[in-house]
Design an enzyme around this catalytic site. Structure first.
Site, short mmCIF file in Angstrom:
data_model
loop_
_atom_site.label_atom_id
_atom_site.label_comp_id
_atom_site.label_asym_id
_atom_site.label_seq_id
_atom_site.Cartn_x
_atom_site.Cartn_y
_atom_site.Cartn_z
N PHE A 77 37.75 45.36 45.75
CA PHE A 77 38.37 44.09 45.37
C PHE A 77 37.91 43.81 43.94
CE2 PHE A 77 38.77 39.52 44.79
CZ PHE A 77 40.13 39.45 44.96
N ASP A 118 32.19 41.52 53.38
CA ASP A 118 32.93 40.45 52.71
C ASP A 118 33.71 39.74 53.81
OD1 ASP A 118 34.79 38.87 51.43
OD2 ASP A 118 35.10 40.28 49.78
N ARG A 141 49.35 42.87 42.02
CA ARG A 141 48.21 43.61 42.55
C ARG A 141 48.49 45.09 42.37
NH1 ARG A 141 43.90 39.92 43.62
NH2 ARG A 141 44.05 40.44 41.43
#
Ligand code: F0G
Length: 470
Positions: A137, A228, A395
């Site tokens: 990420f 996460d 993205r």
């Protein structure tokens, strides 16, 4: 915590339909600006949706981060803020909620997720080490790199294939992980960095069976597993649906079991936990806690507020509890799927299966004539906005940035445009409008050319880069 799954509305009535387990008490007007205003706004923003003003946006699907609607309980909690510098009552309530629902022992609040990523990365990573994870990420990897580490992607191959219907595309490929351990040595791996509903893969879940196996493997090499937890409630809903043995288990219980395989977690509470700001880091190891509790006072604030007001911590504590409600989470994920299914019916290429927080358009297949270096996903985000004021996010190659060693552009396999659904904010009618927007751009797809980057910031360039039309 009850140990059998509460019946949803649909099950109680014996029907397949579902509806939101809330009604709307307050509304915020939105309006569509004219085409010429949208054109001007887009050019001023350098074709980057992050640089648009919110008032120029009609339906805002930029992110699900900090954009949720709080409940009346959370708003009333805001009035209970104990704004003490040290030892606020709200901190202890938050600590209690995290212990109860996530099961970790020691809690440090932070202003948002990346504050927690900073602390855990600085505390655990030494220069020259490797951090394996189930896909990168953006902010997580950058903090790992700033601490001197190198992120290594060990996610299953299916995650990189938008058309694969594999049910757990967020899983770690255990062979890739073990190969890395053999290659660099376990002492060079401070921890494995896991994430629930993997954001960059399209919101794809990791299975309970996989986290259990990752933990077993890591135990053999004495490597810790950190999580996460940003969108773990959504991940748990998909486990409940797809993984054998969990269909009758409440979300809260699945969450606690999953977290039990990890040594700690960092959290952007702006997602699952239904607050507009907030985050935390929670760990079981007393020595790690000692380090991060000391470090938080340098970067965020005292360890009992970490950059948050007392009222923020109260709303967050309430949000944690609401986020694991079975009816809430089912509604949330089903709304995302509703949008995804409309697009599938029109043959619009999207990442399959539809993920937990967003529908990801596959820009490579959407615009096959635009080369990746000409930013197809960025182009698509710009055109959706121009068409009808719908804001989405790139993205793909812009988000992937440059290799920290060679300085070359990274070319990710996935080139996606994300339509991210805020929680409890938009209705099914909004989803219909969004679907028609996508269809309109799709129907004219041959007429679009790509973009060229004309300004590139050094860190996390996608947030502030500017582009022009080719
Ligand atoms: N981890 C994940 C999986 C995230 O999606 C985010 C943020 C963070 C960490 C960082 O948290 O923003 O509170 O500092 N994701 C947002 C998004 C920005 O739009 O997906 P933060």
């Amino acid at each position: 915590m009850s140990d059998s799954k509460p019946k949803t509305m649909g099950q109680q009535l014996g029907r397949r339909s579902w509806a939101e387990p809330w009604k709307i008490k307050m509304v915020e007007p939105i309006r569509l600006k004219s085409k010429s205003d949208r054109q001007r706004a887009l050019e001023e923003a350098g074709f980057n949706t992050f640089l648009l003003r919110s008032e120029d946006v009609y339906i805002d699907l930029l992110t699900d981060s900090g954009t949720s609607a709080m409940s009346d309980r959370q708003w009333s909690g805001m009035m209970l803020g104990d704004e003490a510098y040290a030892g606020s009552r709200n901190f202890f309530r938050l600590e209690h909620a995290i212990r109860e629902f996530y099961g970790y022992e020691h809690v440090v609040p932070t202003h948002q997720g990346r504050g927690a990523e900073h602390l855990i990365s600085q505390a655990l990573i030494s220069p020259g080490q490797y951090i394996p994870g189930n896909m990168y990420f953006t902010t997580t990897r950058l903090h790992q790199e700033l601490a001197g580490g190198t992120f290594v992607d060990v996610i299953v191959d299916e995650a990189h294939d938008p058309a694969s219907d594999f049910p757990f595309k967020g899983n770690v490929d255990l062979r890739k992980l073990e190969a890395l351990i053999h290659e660099v040595g376990s002492e060079k791996i401070p921890y494995v960095s896991l994430a629930g509903t993997v954001n960059m893969a399209g919101g794809q879940p990791i299975s309970m069976e996989n986290v259990r196996s990752v933990r077993e493997l890591c135990d053999r090499y004495d490597i810790r597993v950190y999580l996460d937890a940003t969108r773990m409630a959504e991940n748990c809903f998909i486990i409940q649906e797809r993984e054998a043995g969990y269909s009758q288990t409440p979300i809260a219980q699945i969450l606690k079991e999953f977290c039990g395989y990890t040594a700690g977690a960092w959290m952007s509470a702006k997602k699952d936990s239904l607050v507009n700001i907030g985050g935390w880091l929670a760990v079981n190891d007393a020595d790690v806690f000692d380090q991060v509790r000391n470090m938080v006072v340098i970067y965020e604030g005292l360890h009992t507020y970490g950059g948050l007001a007392g009222r923020d911590m109260e709303a967050l504590a309430i949000g944690v509890e609401e986020s694991v409600d079975d009816d809430h989470i089912r509604t949330r994920v089903n709304q995302v799927r509703y949008l995804g299914n409309l697009l599938v019916a029109w043959d619009v290429p999207i990442v399959r299966p539809v993920g937990g927080h967003a529908v990801f358009l596959d820009a490579k297949r959407f615009f096959p004539h635009i080369p990746q270096d000409d930013f197809p996903a960025q182009t698509l985000a710009a055109e959706l906005y121009l068409d009808s004021g719908v804001r989405s996010m790139e993205r793909g190659i812009a988000s992937a940035g440059r290799d920290s060693e060679t300085g070359e552009n990274r070319h990710p396999k996935l080139e996606l445009t994300r339509l991210t659904i805020p929680r409890r904010v938009y209705t099914q009618a909004h989803m219909d409008v969004v679907a028609e927007t996508v269809k309109s751009v799709f129907d004219n797809r041959d007429s679009f050319r790509g973009l060229e980057m004309v300004y590139e910031p050094k860190y996390l360039r996608f947030f502030q880069a500017k582009f022009k039309r080719i």
